[in-house]
Design a protein around this motif. Structure first.
Motif, mmCIF file in Angstrom:
data_model
loop_
_atom_site.group_PDB
_atom_site.id
_atom_site.type_symbol
_atom_site.label_atom_id
_atom_site.label_comp_id
_atom_site.label_asym_id
_atom_site.label_seq_id
_atom_site.Cartn_x
_atom_site.Cartn_y
_atom_site.Cartn_z
ATOM 1 N N THR A 33 0.636 -0.837 -0.121
ATOM 2 C CA THR A 33 0.063 -0.355 0.267
ATOM 3 C C THR A 33 0.916 1.131 -0.119
ATOM 4 N N PHE A 34 1.638 1.611 0.471
ATOM 5 C CA PHE A 34 3.259 2.756 1.063
ATOM 6 C C PHE A 34 3.835 2.411 0.766
ATOM 7 N N GLY A 35 4.536 1.026 -0.174
ATOM 8 C CA GLY A 35 6.062 1.069 -0.350
ATOM 9 C C GLY A 35 5.686 1.394 -1.660
ATOM 10 N N ASN A 36 5.725 2.319 -2.658
ATOM 11 C CA ASN A 36 6.393 2.584 -3.539
ATOM 12 C C ASN A 36 7.680 1.543 -4.076
ATOM 13 N N ASN A 37 7.213 -0.109 -4.037
ATOM 14 C CA ASN A 37 8.306 -0.255 -4.926
ATOM 15 C C ASN A 37 9.228 -0.622 -4.199
ATOM 16 N N GLU A 38 10.154 0.472 -3.119
ATOM 17 C CA GLU A 38 11.267 0.291 -2.480
ATOM 18 C C GLU A 38 11.711 -1.112 -2.146
ATOM 19 N N THR A 39 12.677 -1.715 -2.332
ATOM 20 C CA THR A 39 13.712 -2.776 -2.550
ATOM 21 C C THR A 39 14.883 -2.440 -1.835
ATOM 22 N N PRO A 40 15.366 -3.437 -1.443
ATOM 23 C CA PRO A 40 16.832 -3.133 -0.368
ATOM 24 C C PRO A 40 17.912 -2.707 -1.621
ATOM 25 N N GLU A 41 17.470 -2.667 -2.453
ATOM 26 C CA GLU A 41 18.883 -2.112 -3.686
ATOM 27 C C GLU A 41 18.370 -1.627 -3.695
ATOM 28 N N SER A 42 17.120 -1.006 -4.107
ATOM 29 C CA SER A 42 16.744 0.856 -4.277
ATOM 30 C C SER A 42 17.059 1.444 -3.204
ATOM 31 N N SER A 43 17.062 0.532 -1.827
ATOM 32 C CA SER A 43 16.460 2.095 -0.541
ATOM 33 C C SER A 43 18.338 1.941 0.433
ATOM 34 N N GLY A 44 19.205 1.082 -0.348
ATOM 35 C CA GLY A 44 20.051 0.748 0.823
ATOM 36 C C GLY A 44 19.684 -0.264 1.843
ATOM 37 N N ILE A 45 18.653 -1.223 1.874
ATOM 38 C CA ILE A 45 18.138 -0.523 3.291
ATOM 39 C C ILE A 45 18.510 -1.924 3.588
ATOM 40 N N LYS A 46 19.272 -3.351 4.770
ATOM 41 C CA LYS A 46 18.985 -4.698 4.566
ATOM 42 C C LYS A 46 17.853 -5.061 4.835
ATOM 43 N N GLY A 47 17.457 -6.503 3.775
ATOM 44 C CA GLY A 47 16.162 -7.094 3.787
ATOM 45 C C GLY A 47 15.737 -6.820 5.017
ATOM 46 N N ASP A 48 16.192 -7.700 6.199
ATOM 47 C CA ASP A 48 14.181 -7.585 6.988
ATOM 48 C C ASP A 48 14.266 -6.128 8.027
#
Length: 613
Positions: free
Chosen positions: A176-191
RNA sequence: GGUCCCGUAGCUCAACUGGAUAGAGCAGUUCACUUCUAAUGAACAGGUUUCAGGUUCGAGUCCUGACGGGAUCACCA
């Protein structure tokens, strides 16, 4: 034969000879002599007063004399207030050291061929690991190491709780709110990324709930369901679960998602797979940081429908009862009450899942023991589970053990996700390593080492501090975790013990003296030398005990004792510049073995030793 | 309320499963680096083991009862 057994049998013989009475060795109470008295082992003579019809001191005298005369290893004795202190001949300790120094793997028992499974960690895949998981993981890992060293064949497993409402919450929020954010796109660790959306969901839910409380519908609910005198605030505080299930818009969306998941809806399943894969990648990093591995992973999504045949078997045996579609178990006779095993809509429960999982695992590995490392809030669940498995006559039922550990509190109180006081595992690991780095840089002892080597050392030191801090505490106790103290490097800490090891390595490097055969000519043992050897002697017994009690704290405390006595020995006795060549050889040999045993016992806690620090 | 766990020094924990004068670390006060790594050692101080009874040669440990803290009492996992 073990020296304690030798003495016990000597005492049995003494009682027989002196007082003409047959007793078993179990009647002989013995302990290590307290350090304010001379001697190595103490026999308590009080229990023999009835047999001998003499005063304790008198018995002590007679028995002491008998033991010195008849047992080679006993060289002297003294009696104080009914306690018979026995001195063990130096020669015994010296030949013991020679023996240990010759064996390959002191402390490791030969394989007994028995299989034991240890389940630990087992997180919900909707958020990253936190301090509570760390205690779980360290306990599970350490118990596995201890059991393996005690001779068991150990299978380390975790079950990933990868489905259910909680997982759908993260999924819904991301969608709903994520705008397709991924670990790659955000640089945030997956968990961490998935956890971020879980938190976001809870926040949205809370906002929605607060708004709802102002509505007339809410007011009606409050007026019709409140207890007397209950104000609106405390009523709604407890009503949140009902709200989520019956009124919440986002709650409804999540539950619809769960139903789609169960119906194998391709879109939901794809999202689920993707987000879980992020989480697993994240966990892998954390596990690697903590230096733990598993032999097999189980997934709740594979196992949650299992257990049907176990239930069939239970019904046929009359252990379980049907009530329409619902299946229940009556454990009133053992004060566990009545539990639902299958819900009236025919779906599974936690209990039925665990029954099925137990069977699956037995088919996979044929183990005879299972250790479940799970928090103590689940004690009653495991009591029920074990009781059912026992009644079903499962072959491993007698080997089931719930290693229940207490919750971790912060100095400020309980950890609460609501108040944002959860200590994140990754943050904590980074912090302890950083603290070790600060301490070391200030000291400057490692300046000549290459960067990777230095970083590796900081990592070892920081993790030693953290792991030791948690494992030294008896698992069943609730513990207070003070982040400040967990990175302490002095006193009863992991780095203190590492320091003993590092000192030993430094001495051995400088001595550069491979041949220590002259050690046999060493004459009289210093008290710290004796103490060290006596501790080395106890090591296998400690491992055995820790394995039986599933308690790494025993190993932690042993490691500390050994390091402590070594530090004192190091202070009192010169090693390289010892008085005689024989003393030098002896002390080098002793130091070598102490170093090996420290490394091994700390290894049982999952703590690595640096060469320098 | 029922069941289970816990209560030890200012703080964090031990106490070999019933044994001697209840031990460590931190914090506090001292002392010891020209020495094999001071991330160390030594010393001082700190206790009615929550309380009241009981069992026995002997209890922090076992029993009973209070008091305090926690967990759990779902057709959640």
């Amino acid at each position: 034969m073990n020296i304690i057994n030798i003495i016990q049998e000597g005492v049995v013989k003494a009682v027989n000879t002196l007082y003409n009475e047959e007793i078993g060795t179990d009647k002989v109470t013995m302990s290590a002599t307290r350090k304010e008295f001379t001697g190595d082992f103490t026999v308590v003579t009080f229990p023999f007063t009835k047999i001998a019809r003499k005063k304790p001191d008198e018995i002590g005298e007679e028995m002491g004399k008998f033991l010195v005369d008849n047992i080679r290893e006993v060289s002297g004795y003294n009696v104080i207030k009914g306690f018979l202190n026995l001195e063990i001949d130096d020669q015994f300790w010296k030949s013991f050291l020679e023996e240990v120094s010759a064996v390959e793997n002191y402390g490791t028992q030969t394989s007994n061929g028995r299989k034991v499974m240890v389940e630990f960690s087992s997180p919900n895949t909707n958020k990253p690991l936190h301090l509570g998981h760390i205690r779980n993981i360290l306990l599970g890992w350490s118990c596995s190491q201890i059991l393996e060293t005690a001779g068991y064949d150990v299978i380390k497993v975790q079950i990933l709780n990868d489905r259910g409402v909680a997982v759908c919450k993260s999924m819904y929020a991301w969608k709903t709110f994520g705008n397709n954010e991924t670990p790659e796109s955000s640089g945030i660790k997956g968990d961490q990324l998935v956890g971020k959306y879980y938190v976001l969901f809870q926040q949205k839910l809370k906002e929605e709930y607060s708004a709802w409380q102002q509505t007339s519908e809410a007011l009606e609910v409050y007026n019709s369901k409140k207890k007397e005198d209950q104000d609106q605030e405390s009523f709604f505080k407890k009503y949140d679960k009902v709200y989520f299930n019956e009124y919440s818009v986002v709650g409804k969306a999540v539950k619809e998602m769960l139903i789609k998941w169960e119906d194998n809806d391709p879109e939901v399943r794809a999202l689920w797979k993707q987000m879980n894969s992020w989480v697993y990648a994240g966990y892998e990093v954390t596990y690697k940081d903590l230096n733990v591995t598993f032999d097999k992973l189980y997934y709740e999504s594979d196992t949650y429908l299992l257990g049907k045949d176990m239930i069939q078997k239970g019904l046929e045996a009359g252990i379980l009862k049907e009530d329409g579609k619902r299946v229940l178990v009556d454990l009133e006779d053992v004060k566990l009450g009545v539990k639902t095993v299958i819900k009236s809509d025919g779906t599974s429960t936690y209990t039925s899942q665990d029954l099925g999982t137990a069977k699956l695992r037995y088919e996979d590995f044929g183990m005879e023991k299972v250790v479940y490392v799970v928090g103590d809030e689940q004690i009653s669940h495991f009591k029920v589970l074990f009781e059912i498995l026992k009644r079903l006559g499962e072959p491993y039922a007698d080997g089931l053990y719930h290693l229940a550990y207490g919750m971790i509190d912060l100095p400020t109180g309980k950890m609460k996700s609501r108040e944002g006081t959860i200590v994140d595992a990754d943050d904590l690991v980074a912090e302890v390593i950083g603290e070790a780095r600060n301490g070391s840089v200030e000291r400057g002892d490692l300046d000549d080492l290459p960067v990777e080597k230095r970083e590796d050392t900081y990592r070892k030191i920081g993790l030693a501090a953290l792991k030791y801090f948690i494992l030294k505490i008896n698992p069943q106790k609730r513990m207070v975790f003070n982040p400040q103290e967990s990175v302490d490097l002095q006193g009863d800490t992991g780095p203190y013990i590492q320091n003993a090891f590092v000192r030993i390595q430094s001495v051995l490097r400088k001595a550069d003296h491979a041949d220590t055969s002259g050690s046999v000519d060493y004459k009289k043992l210093e008290s710290s030398e004796r103490e060290l050897i006596a501790l080395l002697y106890k090591f296998p017994e400690i491992i055995q005990q820790a394995a039986e009690q599933y308690d790494p704290a025993l190993v932690a405390s042993f490691s500390f004792d050994l390091a402590k006595v070594f530090h004192r020995f190091y202070h009192d006795c010169k090693i390289i510049t010892a008085e005689t060549p024989a003393a030098k050889d002896f002390r080098l040999k002793l130091s070598t073995v102490v170093g090996q045993v420290i490394e091994k016992s700390m290894g049982l806690l999952g703590i690595e030793m640096p060469e320098r620090m």
